[in-house]
Motif scaffolding. Structure first.
Motif, short mmCIF file in Angstrom:
data_model
loop_
_atom_site.label_atom_id
_atom_site.label_comp_id
_atom_site.label_asym_id
_atom_site.label_seq_id
_atom_site.Cartn_x
_atom_site.Cartn_y
_atom_site.Cartn_z
N ALA A 149 -27.13 -41.43 14.34
CA ALA A 149 -26.35 -42.60 13.94
C ALA A 149 -27.15 -43.49 13.00
CB ALA A 149 -25.94 -43.40 15.18
N PRO A 150 -26.52 -44.05 11.95
CA PRO A 150 -27.23 -44.95 11.04
C PRO A 150 -27.61 -46.25 11.73
CG PRO A 150 -24.88 -44.94 10.55
CD PRO A 150 -25.10 -43.88 11.57
N THR A 151 -28.75 -46.80 11.33
CA THR A 151 -29.25 -48.05 11.91
C THR A 151 -29.78 -48.95 10.80
OG1 THR A 151 -31.43 -47.04 12.26
CG2 THR A 151 -29.87 -47.00 14.12
N LEU A 152 -29.88 -50.25 11.11
CA LEU A 152 -30.39 -51.22 10.15
C LEU A 152 -31.92 -51.19 10.17
CD1 LEU A 152 -29.00 -53.29 8.26
CD2 LEU A 152 -29.48 -55.03 10.00
N VAL A 153 -32.54 -51.06 8.99
CA VAL A 153 -34.00 -51.11 8.87
C VAL A 153 -34.44 -52.56 9.08
CG1 VAL A 153 -35.96 -50.76 7.33
CG2 VAL A 153 -34.06 -49.14 7.31
N GLN A 154 -35.45 -52.75 9.94
CA GLN A 154 -35.82 -54.10 10.35
C GLN A 154 -36.96 -54.72 9.54
OE1 GLN A 154 -34.05 -55.82 12.63
NE2 GLN A 154 -32.69 -54.04 12.77
N ASN A 155 -37.64 -53.93 8.72
CA ASN A 155 -38.83 -54.47 8.06
C ASN A 155 -38.72 -54.49 6.54
OD1 ASN A 155 -38.97 -51.66 7.71
ND2 ASN A 155 -41.22 -51.68 7.66
N ALA A 156 -37.48 -54.61 6.02
CA ALA A 156 -37.33 -54.55 4.56
C ALA A 156 -36.26 -55.51 4.04
CB ALA A 156 -37.01 -53.13 4.13
N GLU A 197 -46.01 -53.16 9.84
CA GLU A 197 -46.13 -53.75 8.51
C GLU A 197 -44.79 -53.77 7.80
OE1 GLU A 197 -48.61 -51.41 5.90
OE2 GLU A 197 -47.89 -49.52 6.75
N SER A 198 -44.68 -54.68 6.84
CA SER A 198 -43.45 -54.79 6.05
C SER A 198 -43.38 -53.66 5.03
CB SER A 198 -43.43 -56.14 5.32
OG SER A 198 -42.33 -56.20 4.42
N ALA A 199 -42.16 -53.21 4.74
CA ALA A 199 -41.97 -52.23 3.68
C ALA A 199 -42.03 -52.89 2.31
CB ALA A 199 -40.63 -51.52 3.86
N ILE A 200 -41.98 -54.20 2.25
CA ILE A 200 -42.10 -54.94 0.98
C ILE A 200 -43.58 -55.05 0.62
CG2 ILE A 200 -41.63 -57.10 -0.23
CD1 ILE A 200 -39.34 -57.53 1.83
N VAL A 201 -43.98 -54.38 -0.46
CA VAL A 201 -45.40 -54.32 -0.80
C VAL A 201 -45.76 -55.26 -1.95
CG1 VAL A 201 -45.73 -51.99 0.08
CG2 VAL A 201 -44.97 -52.30 -2.29
N TYR A 202 -44.74 -55.81 -2.62
CA TYR A 202 -45.02 -56.73 -3.74
C TYR A 202 -43.81 -57.61 -3.97
CZ TYR A 202 -45.93 -58.41 -8.50
OH TYR A 202 -46.12 -59.19 -9.61
N ASN A 203 -44.05 -58.88 -4.22
CA ASN A 203 -42.99 -59.75 -4.73
C ASN A 203 -43.61 -60.87 -5.55
OD1 ASN A 203 -43.61 -61.09 -1.94
ND2 ASN A 203 -42.41 -62.63 -3.05
N ASP A 204 -42.84 -61.34 -6.52
CA ASP A 204 -43.35 -62.39 -7.41
C ASP A 204 -42.18 -63.20 -7.95
OD1 ASP A 204 -45.17 -63.89 -8.84
OD2 ASP A 204 -45.35 -62.48 -10.49
N THR A 205 -42.44 -64.46 -8.23
CA THR A 205 -41.46 -65.34 -8.86
C THR A 205 -41.86 -65.54 -10.32
OG1 THR A 205 -41.01 -66.49 -6.78
CG2 THR A 205 -40.36 -67.60 -8.82
N LEU A 206 -40.93 -65.26 -11.23
CA LEU A 206 -41.21 -65.36 -12.66
C LEU A 206 -40.84 -66.74 -13.19
CD1 LEU A 206 -39.76 -61.89 -13.77
CD2 LEU A 206 -42.04 -62.44 -12.87
#
Length: 478
Positions: free
Chosen positions: A112-119, A167-176
């Motif tokens: 069954a599909p599930t919601l990813v919790q770390n992204a 750990e988070s699946a988000i490895v990079y973020n930036d505000t331009l």
């Protein structure tokens, strides 16, 4: 003679196994935050109905994107304009697919599909979504008209970290600086190629309102160090004015530029020295005042395909990332603007084009364009806004939002000039859809693509059979 026969029999058995796994069809509901999941994995397209439904939260009006692994689907609510799009939300859904390699084939199973919790990504107006190097870059435009201006942001998610509890699946973020309609492309282990807002956008001058499309780009690492700049607007080899539309194939990136620029900007990355170069690939001279605004690629395709239009003339174009010129043979002229075009998702040998009259055309391109099949899918269709084309694995789906109808097209015999359509009535109004739940590199097993992009699994499979052949050789000569 025995040796030749035995080896050829073994290898032909591999090539003959040309079965496709069709995955699942994910469809969002215009009135709710539900994603309805349809089982199309066995190729049974008659009277489709959802096998399960998952609520992803947020607000209705959810767009979907697939991931290259087939293991996740991105559920994207782009936000509300009068709120500056700050209520936007990106969630990822685990499709439940699992694959196991058995030497000469893959076993594919579903849960069954599930919601990813770390992204989860909260940003203003997520628009461009780019898959590359086992990562996904999400470019969020922000809002230029909101006061104060909401700047664009970039987010990079690593597919291998989905579902981690540590750990988070988000490895990079930036505000331009500033807001613009741009793009970000993940490169290698820790690089990002992304567009930059113009000074008029950043400073909100009078000229900035009509300057949403970027002209310049740069590459940074995850620490923010600028590795390469593509910002010389006097040289078509080092900028891309009016950018809209991108492609990422191996270590080469194509950016579609405007009429003033006159072509595609090809950006190439060399991993050993971590160096970047760029060059212009001009549009054909015989099509003045034309440009492309969307590009379509596939890891198993030889060619990048794009729209190409101007002066009330509509075309598709195909090119490779190594082309130095583009000829008229690479241009396909259409009767009118297409509703949508896409590669078939399994083998990427067929390019599907849906026209405003409801006709679905299937083309092949290998130096020249050839139509191999066509089918009237949607009867009495009036305009493109009524429908959406969803490419599948040797299948295609067309959603008709006005009548809540799902048209499913079987493409098993498309190379014989045949396609078949089945019709299902939905109990909800569809908003967006995508096929996922099957890795692109194993969707069609045993098929010889004849292309340089080879997955590790395919290499593993080839090695496995070579070992078998060597054992056979030894046995015969004994």
């Amino acid at each position: 003679m025995k040796l030749v026969f035995a080896a050829s029999f073994l290898l032909s058995a591999v090539v003959a196994e040309d079965t496709c796994t069709h995955g699942k069809l994910f469809v969002t509901d215009m009135e709710t935050t539900n994603i309805h999941v349809f089982d199309v994995s066995k190729g049974n397209l008659d009277s489709l109905s959802p096998e399960t439904t998952i609520d992803v939260g947020g607000k209705p009006g959810i767009n979907l994107q697939y991931t290259a692994s087939g293991k996740e689907v991105a559920a994207i609510f782009r936000g509300t304009e009068n709120l500056g799009y700050v209520d936007a939300l990106v969630n990822f859904v685990d499709t439940g697919v699992s694959t196991e390699f058995h030497g000469d084939h893959y076993d594919i199973e579903y849960s069954a599909p599930t919601l990813v919790q770390n992204a989860r990504i909260d940003c203003a107006r997520p628009i461009h979504f780019v898959r590359h190097d086992d990562k996904i870059a999400v470019f969020c435009d922000g809002s230029y008209t909101f006061s104060p201006q909401i700047n664009s942001t970039i987010w990079v998610v690593e597919e291998g970290k989905f579902g981690s509890t540590t750990e988070s699946a988000i490895v990079y973020n930036d505000t331009l600086q500033g807001s613009h309609h741009g793009v970000a492309i993940p490169v290698d282990d820790n690089h990002v190629l992304y567009s930059l807002a113009s000074a008029d956008r950043i400073n909100r001058t009078a000229a900035g309102e009509d300057d949403a499309l970027p002209d310049t780009f740069q590459v940074v690492d995850y620490q923010g160090t600028v590795l390469h700049s593509i910002a010389d607007e006097s040289d078509p080899n080092t900028h891309c004015s009016g950018f809209h539309g991108s492609s990422a194939v191996d270590d080469t990136f194509a950016l579609a530029c405007d009429i003033e620029h006159g072509g595609i900007l090809i950006v190439e990355y060399e991993a050993p020295g971590m160096t970047y170069t760029s060059r212009a690939l001009s549009y054909p001279d015989s099509f003045p005042e034309h440009r492309s605004t969307t590009l379509e690629d596939h890891p198993m395709a030889k060619y990048i395909v794009g729209n190409f239009f101007g002066q009330d003339q509509y075309h598709l174009m195909a090119f490779t990332d190594t082309d130095t010129t583009m000829t008229t043979d690479q241009i396909l002229t259409l009767d009118s603007s297409q509703c949508a075009y896409a590669y078939e998702r399994g083998q990427a040998e067929v390019i599907l084009v849906l026209m405003p009259n409801g006709m679905l055309h299937a083309f092949e391109f290998d130096g020249t364009w050839e139509e191999i099949a066509k089918l009237q899918v949607v009867p009495d269709m009036q305009e493109c806004s009524e429908v959406q084309l969803v490419p599948g694995v040797m299948q295609a789906f067309v959603l008709h939002k006005g009548t809540n109808t799902l048209y499913a097209v079987d493409m098993d015999h498309v190379h014989d000039g045949e396609m078949e359509v089945s019709t299902s009535q939905l109990t909800f109004t569809p908003f967006d859809a995508v096929v996922s739940g099957v890795p692109l590199n194993v969707a069609c097993q045993g098929h010889d693509h004849g292309h340089q992009h080879t997955s590790a699994a395919a290499a593993h499979q080839a090695s496995f059979f070579l070992i078998k052949v060597m054992i056979l050789i030894v046995a015969v000569f004994k």
